[in-house]
Structures are given as C-alpha cells and as structure tokens.
Enzyme design. Structure first.
Site, PDB file in Angstrom:
ATOM      1  N   THR A 118     -27.633   4.467   2.434  1.00 16.57           N
ATOM      2  CA  THR A 118     -29.240   4.722   3.174  1.00 16.57           C
ATOM      3  C   THR A 118     -29.420   4.141   4.317  1.00 16.57           C
ATOM      4  O   THR A 118     -28.890   2.924   4.552  1.00 16.57           O
ATOM      5  CB  THR A 118     -30.511   4.582   2.266  1.00 16.57           C
ATOM      6  OG1 THR A 118     -31.500   4.715   3.256  1.00 16.57           O
ATOM      7  CG2 THR A 118     -30.278   3.193   1.613  1.00 16.57           C
ATOM      8  N   ASP A 119     -30.075   4.648   5.505  1.00 16.92           N
ATOM      9  CA  ASP A 119     -30.367   4.088   6.713  1.00 16.92           C
ATOM     10  C   ASP A 119     -31.508   3.072   6.450  1.00 16.92           C
ATOM     11  O   ASP A 119     -31.537   1.995   7.409  1.00 16.92           O
ATOM     12  CB  ASP A 119     -31.066   5.053   7.562  1.00 16.92           C
ATOM     13  CG  ASP A 119     -32.190   5.977   7.164  1.00 16.92           C
ATOM     14  OD1 ASP A 119     -32.626   5.755   5.954  1.00 16.92           O
ATOM     15  OD2 ASP A 119     -32.688   6.623   7.761  1.00 16.92           O
ATOM     16  N   GLU A 120     -31.996   2.996   5.313  1.00 19.89           N
ATOM     17  CA  GLU A 120     -33.142   1.776   5.042  1.00 19.89           C
ATOM     18  C   GLU A 120     -32.537   0.376   5.104  1.00 19.89           C
ATOM     19  O   GLU A 120     -33.135  -0.665   5.020  1.00 19.89           O
ATOM     20  CB  GLU A 120     -33.820   2.066   3.878  1.00 19.89           C
ATOM     21  CG  GLU A 120     -34.474   3.291   3.782  1.00 19.89           C
ATOM     22  CD  GLU A 120     -35.619   3.316   2.751  1.00 19.89           C
ATOM     23  OE1 GLU A 120     -36.068   2.533   2.201  1.00 19.89           O
ATOM     24  OE2 GLU A 120     -36.161   4.476   2.473  1.00 19.89           O
ATOM     25  N   TYR A 145     -35.935  -2.028  -2.692  1.00 14.85           N
ATOM     26  CA  TYR A 145     -34.993  -0.979  -2.804  1.00 14.85           C
ATOM     27  C   TYR A 145     -34.118  -0.863  -1.883  1.00 14.85           C
ATOM     28  O   TYR A 145     -32.795  -1.164  -2.100  1.00 14.85           O
ATOM     29  CB  TYR A 145     -35.879   0.327  -2.680  1.00 14.85           C
ATOM     30  CG  TYR A 145     -34.779   1.506  -2.165  1.00 14.85           C
ATOM     31  CD1 TYR A 145     -33.971   1.976  -3.172  1.00 14.85           C
ATOM     32  CD2 TYR A 145     -34.787   2.084  -1.062  1.00 14.85           C
ATOM     33  CE1 TYR A 145     -33.084   3.269  -2.865  1.00 14.85           C
ATOM     34  CE2 TYR A 145     -34.026   3.189  -0.574  1.00 14.85           C
ATOM     35  CZ  TYR A 145     -33.089   3.616  -1.506  1.00 14.85           C
ATOM     36  OH  TYR A 145     -32.265   4.648  -1.105  1.00 14.85           O
ATOM     37  N   LYS A 149     -29.927  -1.742  -2.058  1.00 15.85           N
ATOM     38  CA  LYS A 149     -28.909  -0.766  -1.321  1.00 15.85           C
ATOM     39  C   LYS A 149     -27.773  -1.722  -0.441  1.00 15.85           C
ATOM     40  O   LYS A 149     -26.531  -1.495  -0.563  1.00 15.85           O
ATOM     41  CB  LYS A 149     -29.641   0.376  -0.782  1.00 15.85           C
ATOM     42  CG  LYS A 149     -30.261   1.512  -1.801  1.00 15.85           C
ATOM     43  CD  LYS A 149     -29.349   2.178  -2.746  1.00 15.85           C
ATOM     44  CE  LYS A 149     -28.304   2.831  -1.958  1.00 15.85           C
ATOM     45  NZ  LYS A 149     -27.301   3.728  -3.008  1.00 15.85           N
TER      46      LYS A 149
HETATM   47  P1  NAD Z   1     -32.726  10.270  -7.584  1.00 17.54           P
HETATM   48  O1  NAD Z   1     -33.490   9.202  -7.870  1.00 17.54           O
HETATM   49  O2  NAD Z   1     -33.201  11.718  -7.169  1.00 17.54           O
HETATM   50  O3  NAD Z   1     -31.348  10.403  -8.352  1.00 17.54           O
HETATM   51  C1  NAD Z   1     -30.815   9.371  -8.914  1.00 17.54           C
HETATM   52  C2  NAD Z   1     -29.805   9.670 -10.206  1.00 17.54           C
HETATM   53  O4  NAD Z   1     -29.152   8.458 -10.474  1.00 17.54           O
HETATM   54  C3  NAD Z   1     -30.776  10.186 -11.370  1.00 17.54           C
HETATM   55  O5  NAD Z   1     -30.072  11.439 -11.907  1.00 17.54           O
HETATM   56  C4  NAD Z   1     -30.963   9.000 -12.368  1.00 17.54           C
HETATM   57  O6  NAD Z   1     -30.940   9.439 -13.682  1.00 17.54           O
HETATM   58  C5  NAD Z   1     -29.589   8.335 -12.040  1.00 17.54           C
HETATM   59  N1  NAD Z   1     -29.444   7.115 -12.538  1.00 17.54           N
HETATM   60  C6  NAD Z   1     -30.343   5.992 -12.271  1.00 17.54           C
HETATM   61  N2  NAD Z   1     -29.901   4.746 -12.737  1.00 17.54           N
HETATM   62  C7  NAD Z   1     -28.749   5.026 -13.320  1.00 17.54           C
HETATM   63  C8  NAD Z   1     -27.803   4.276 -14.206  1.00 17.54           C
HETATM   64  N3  NAD Z   1     -28.020   2.984 -14.448  1.00 17.54           N
HETATM   65  N4  NAD Z   1     -26.662   4.893 -14.508  1.00 17.54           N
HETATM   66  C9  NAD Z   1     -26.407   6.146 -14.570  1.00 17.54           C
HETATM   67  N5  NAD Z   1     -27.065   7.062 -13.737  1.00 17.54           N
HETATM   68  C10 NAD Z   1     -28.312   6.524 -13.117  1.00 17.54           C
HETATM   69  O7  NAD Z   1     -32.078   9.787  -5.934  1.00 17.54           O
HETATM   70  P2  NAD Z   1     -31.707  10.505  -4.725  1.00 17.54           P
HETATM   71  O8  NAD Z   1     -32.586  10.777  -3.907  1.00 17.54           O
HETATM   72  O9  NAD Z   1     -30.596  11.981  -5.355  1.00 17.54           O
HETATM   73  O10 NAD Z   1     -30.538   9.508  -4.232  1.00 17.54           O
HETATM   74  C11 NAD Z   1     -29.136   9.303  -4.509  1.00 17.54           C
HETATM   75  C12 NAD Z   1     -28.296   8.641  -3.694  1.00 17.54           C
HETATM   76  O11 NAD Z   1     -28.686   8.559  -1.973  1.00 17.54           O
HETATM   77  C13 NAD Z   1     -29.062   6.924  -3.767  1.00 17.54           C
HETATM   78  O12 NAD Z   1     -27.898   6.148  -3.962  1.00 17.54           O
HETATM   79  C14 NAD Z   1     -29.943   6.798  -2.777  1.00 17.54           C
HETATM   80  O13 NAD Z   1     -29.986   5.340  -2.400  1.00 17.54           O
HETATM   81  C15 NAD Z   1     -29.231   7.670  -1.605  1.00 17.54           C
HETATM   82  N6  NAD Z   1     -29.986   8.184  -0.494  1.00 17.54           N
HETATM   83  C16 NAD Z   1     -31.073   8.912  -0.667  1.00 17.54           C
HETATM   84  C17 NAD Z   1     -31.783   9.528   0.486  1.00 17.54           C
HETATM   85  C18 NAD Z   1     -33.019  10.374   0.134  1.00 17.54           C
HETATM   86  O14 NAD Z   1     -33.641  10.778   1.271  1.00 17.54           O
HETATM   87  N7  NAD Z   1     -33.513  10.738  -0.893  1.00 17.54           N
HETATM   88  C19 NAD Z   1     -31.349   9.275   1.743  1.00 17.54           C
HETATM   89  C20 NAD Z   1     -30.251   8.523   1.968  1.00 17.54           C
HETATM   90  C21 NAD Z   1     -29.508   7.799   0.794  1.00 17.54           C
HETATM   91  O1  TDX Z   2     -47.175  10.661  -0.557  1.00 18.30           O
HETATM   92  C1  TDX Z   2     -46.567  10.073   0.176  1.00 18.30           C
HETATM   93  N1  TDX Z   2     -47.189   9.953   1.518  1.00 18.30           N
HETATM   94  C2  TDX Z   2     -46.574   9.318   2.574  1.00 18.30           C
HETATM   95  O2  TDX Z   2     -47.238   9.301   3.765  1.00 18.30           O
HETATM   96  C3  TDX Z   2     -45.225   9.725   0.161  1.00 18.30           C
HETATM   97  C4  TDX Z   2     -44.448   9.453  -1.341  1.00 18.30           C
HETATM   98  C5  TDX Z   2     -44.610   8.956   1.015  1.00 18.30           C
HETATM   99  N2  TDX Z   2     -45.169   8.900   2.385  1.00 18.30           N
HETATM  100  C6  TDX Z   2     -44.443   8.339   3.633  1.00 18.30           C
HETATM  101  C7  TDX Z   2     -43.803   7.030   3.300  1.00 18.30           C
HETATM  102  C8  TDX Z   2     -42.580   7.254   4.301  1.00 18.30           C
HETATM  103  O3  TDX Z   2     -42.916   6.861   5.696  1.00 18.30           O
HETATM  104  O4  TDX Z   2     -43.457   9.271   4.068  1.00 18.30           O
HETATM  105  C9  TDX Z   2     -42.256   8.655   4.361  1.00 18.30           C
HETATM  106  C10 TDX Z   2     -41.382   9.204   3.412  1.00 18.30           C
HETATM  107  O5  TDX Z   2     -41.494   8.576   2.147  1.00 18.30           O
HETATM  108  P1  TDX Z   2     -40.589   8.653   0.769  1.00 18.30           P
HETATM  109  O6  TDX Z   2     -40.301  10.183   0.631  1.00 18.30           O
HETATM  110  O7  TDX Z   2     -41.042   7.786  -0.151  1.00 18.30           O
HETATM  111  O8  TDX Z   2     -39.262   8.200   1.556  1.00 18.30           O
HETATM  112  P2  TDX Z   2     -38.540   6.650   2.468  1.00 18.30           P
HETATM  113  O9  TDX Z   2     -39.382   5.617   1.880  1.00 18.30           O
HETATM  114  O10 TDX Z   2     -38.434   7.093   3.844  1.00 18.30           O
HETATM  115  O11 TDX Z   2     -37.203   6.769   1.685  1.00 18.30           O
HETATM  116  C11 TDX Z   2     -36.321   7.860   1.516  1.00 18.30           C
HETATM  117  O12 TDX Z   2     -35.540   7.824   2.596  1.00 18.30           O
HETATM  118  C12 TDX Z   2     -34.423   6.913   2.480  1.00 18.30           C
HETATM  119  C13 TDX Z   2     -35.679   8.030   0.165  1.00 18.30           C
HETATM  120  O13 TDX Z   2     -36.631   8.067  -0.922  1.00 18.30           O
HETATM  121  C14 TDX Z   2     -34.838   6.782  -0.181  1.00 18.30           C
HETATM  122  O14 TDX Z   2     -34.093   7.037  -1.341  1.00 18.30           O
HETATM  123  C15 TDX Z   2     -33.571   6.837   1.017  1.00 18.30           C
HETATM  124  O15 TDX Z   2     -33.041   5.713   0.830  1.00 18.30           O
END
Ligand code: NAD
Ligand code: TDX
Length: 328
Positions: A118-120, A145, A149
């Site tokens: 992730t970019d975080e 988090y 990562k």
């Molecule tokens: P998510 O929380 O929706 O899904 C995570 C999945 O991992 C779930 O199905 C969960 O059951 C599984 N999991 C958790 N712990 C586990 C374990 N110990 N063993 C096996 N499985 C396990 O997350 P997501 O949003 O789909 O993110 C997926 C990946 O992408 C992550 O690595 C996250 O850091 C990365 N990522 C997410 C975003 C975003 O915007 N959501 C952006 C950039 C990177």
């Molecule tokens: O109810 C809300 N109101 C609000 O203002 C929630 C849930 C979030 N927010 C804000 C927080 C953040 O600035 O919105 C932005 C996005 O929030 P999230 O969906 O929690 O994402 P963020 O914290 O930016 O992280 C996401 O992007 C990078 C993913 O959850 C991560 O898994 C990924 O690594």
C-alpha cells in the site's frame, strides 16, 4: 496460482479478474475468513477454484500449498487503519508473521511471489503540493497498519536480496469497487444512504486520497507478474486525487440524496494526503487505468451495492457497532 486473502475485497476481485482474463491459471485461494473475508465473494466461481480455509501463519499448511503451486499472490492482511488503532496485535501477526511464513515457504520451494502492499507505507504528503510518492520515497508509516505493511515489504526485499527469492512488490493507492467491506470509506457512506442513515466524515474532510478501481489494480498486478523485473517495486495509482468531502458530496449527488452528512471525530494520526507517481508501471509495463472516469466508476459501484443488499446488510450492524466503540 495460490492467492492468499482471496476471499477479501481486492483478492476476490483478483480471482474473478484472473478467471475472466487469464484462464490459463488454476486458482487456489487460502483465506482465514476473518470478519473481512467472505465465502460469498467467491460464490459465483466456487466450482472453478480450490478454496482452503486456513491461516497464512500456519507454516505446515502454507508449505504444502506453496509446494503445489507455481506462483503466489499475497493479499492476505488485516487492512483497516481504524482497527489497528484499537488493537494492533492481529496486524503484527498476520501482516508481518504471515508474510514471513509465506516467504520461508516460497524460498524453500523456489516459487514466484508477488507481494501486495500500500501507499500508506510512505506516510503522508502535504495538502496542495505537487509531490507524489515514488518507488524511492523513504518509508515513514503513520499507523500500526501502515507500520505492519512496511515491515512486510522490508521482509520481502530482504528475502530477495539475501536468499534470491523471485519476488516483486506493488504499492497501490485507495481502491474502490464491488465487494469492499462496509467498514471502508466509500461502502460505509453508500450503504449508510441506502439504509436511510447519513454519511460520516472524519474531521473536516479535507484529507485527500487517490482513487483507483479495483480492476485497474488487479490488471497492474497481472502485468507485474508477467513482465515485472524481479526484486522491483511498482507503485499503482490512477492519478485521480479527491478530498474525502468531495467524495461524500459526489456520492450524495450520484444517489440523488439532498440530505447532508455528519462530521465525526477525526482519526488519530490521520494521514493528510496520498498520491502515487505510477510512471514506472506506465512506462515499463504499459499500464493505464481503464476506469479513468471516477464518477462513472463510483456510479457503477453504487449500483452494485444497491443491487446486492443481501451481501452487505448482514455486515453493516456489526461494523457500525465497532465504529461506536471507536467513537467514529
Ligand atoms: P480485506 O480486509 O478486504 O481482505 C483481507 C483478506 O485477508 C480477508 O479475506 C481475510 O479473511 C484474509 N485474512 C486476514 N488475515 C488472514 C490470515 N491470518 N490468514 C489468511 N487470510 C487472512 O483487504 P483488502 O482491502 O482486500 O486488501 C488486500 C490487500 O491489499 C492488503 O494486503 C492491503 O494491505 C492491500 N491494499 C489495500 C488497499 C485498499 O484500498 N483496500 C489499497 C492498497 C493495498
Ligand atoms: O467513515 C469514514 N469517514 C471518513 O472520513 C471512513 C471509514 C473513513 N474516512 C476517511 C479516512 C480516510 O481519509 O476516508 C479516507 C479513506 O478511509 P479508509 O477507507 O479507511 O481508507 P484509508 O485509511 O485511506 O486506507 C485504505 O487505502 C490504503 C485501505 O483501507 C488500506 O487497506 C489501504 O492500504
């Protein structure tokens, strides 16, 4: 192909994308089905994949599954910043120990690994600046988090350098699309409106995120798998930056809702702005976002949540109960 975390948001979309566009792969999903994992995300393809319920920290299980595959794509993680501020332990365990467990198996069996990050990991950028993260930006994670990562990325890089593991990494910006858990920003607001509730903005809503459709993220992952240089990191991002307030107002407009939104207490340590420079991915591998129109992508995502109440309604009460504990 072994897909860890394939029952979560991005992993499940990756499985669907792979079956549609790369049918040469036999897909096996390893997922612990935590609160964020959902078998329903794979229901429509259940007959086309192998599903193993298990923990990425289970070394014996991971060893067997890695031995039986050619390539591993590692999505499994605890993924929600707010949860990590409440209890970081599962983040340290899954994100760090889980990645270590996978790396050791990949090393033993000499398999190809792609690590999803992730970019975080880079911390944040000032608002209203032209700066963007690049592959060379130093790591400066803000939340538990992001720190977990960042740690997992560093483990992957060390295993590449010290043991010659054949791995690539990618760091994507915020994703949106179907099957995203209702705890995350976009689905939380969309499902609130569908349930007759009001959107909730943290703080002033000035924080900026770069929004990439989940299919564009997964297309990039396939490009890196096919042609990415081993040991390299690729940043992924659409280039479309919006403040949280803009997103909430766009969602309200697209849903034809004239009500307002509530401001709730800010997230501690809230990162101000994320923006990725994805020119390496674009120049080397030819990636371009297909969902270049955020308005259209969000409208389609809203339609998905409107059409699939059965999917999110059972999840929402628990998610909102957790937010009440967090005070947001
Ligand atoms: P998510 O929380 O929706 O899904 C995570 C999945 O991992 C779930 O199905 C969960 O059951 C599984 N999991 C958790 N712990 C586990 C374990 N110990 N063993 C096996 N499985 C396990 O997350 P997501 O949003 O789909 O993110 C997926 C990946 O992408 C992550 O690595 C996250 O850091 C990365 N990522 C997410 C975003 C975003 O915007 N959501 C952006 C950039 C990177
Ligand atoms: O109810 C809300 N109101 C609000 O203002 C929630 C849930 C979030 N927010 C804000 C927080 C953040 O600035 O919105 C932005 C996005 O929030 P999230 O969906 O929690 O994402 P963020 O914290 O930016 O992280 C996401 O992007 C990078 C993913 O959850 C991560 O898994 C990924 O690594």
């Amino acid at each position: 192909m072994l897909v860890t975390g394939g029952a979560g948001f991005i992993g499940a979309n990756f499985v669907h994308y792979t079956l549609r566009n790369h049918p040469e792969h036999d897909v096996c999903v390893l997922d612990a089905l935590t609160y964020a994992g959902n078998r329903d995300n794979l229901r429509s393809v259940a007959g086309q994949i192998r599903f193993v319920e298990g923990d990425v920290c289970d070394a014996d299980l991971v060893d067997r599954l890695v031995a039986a595959c050619d390539v591993v794509v590692h999505f499994a993680a605890e993924s929600h910043v707010d949860n990590s501020l409440h209890d970081a332990e599962p983040f340290v365990r899954t994100n760090i120990l889980g990645t270590y467990t996978l790396l050791e198996a990949v090393r033993r069996h000499d398999r190809r690994l792609h690590h999803i990050s992730t970019d975080e990991v880079f911390g944040d950028l000032p608002l209203d600046s032209p700066d963007r993260f690049t592959e060379e930006t130093p790591y400066q994670p803000s939340s538990p988090y992001a720190a977990s990562k960042a740690s997992s990325d560093l483990l992957v890089r060390a295993w590449v350098r010290s043991f010659g593991v054949a791995a690539t990494l990618s760091n994507c910006a915020n994703n949106y699309g179907p099957y995203q858990h209702v705890e995350k920003f976009v689905p939380r607001q969309v499902t609130a409106l569908l349930a007759g509730d009001r959107p909730k903005l943290y703080g002033t809503g000035q924080n900026v995120r770069e929004w990439t459709h989940v299919d564009d993220h997964n297309a990039a992952v396939h490009l890196v798998l096919a042609d990415g240089r081993l040991g390299e990191t690729y940043l992924i991002g659409s280039g479309d930056e919006r403040s949280n307030r803009e997103i909430v107002e766009l969602v309200l407009e697209l849903m034809g809702d004239r009500g307002g939104y509530d401001h709730v207490p800010d997230r501690p340590g809230h990162d101000l702005r994320y923006a990725n420079d994805s020119s390496k991915l674009r120049d080397e591998l030819g990636w371009r976002p297909v969902y270049s129109d955020l308005r259209a992508g969000l409208a389609a995502t809203i339609d998905w949540y409107r059409d699939n109440r059965w999917w999110w309604e059972p999840l929402r009460d628990r998610s909102e109960a957790r937010y009440r504990v967090l005070g947001r």
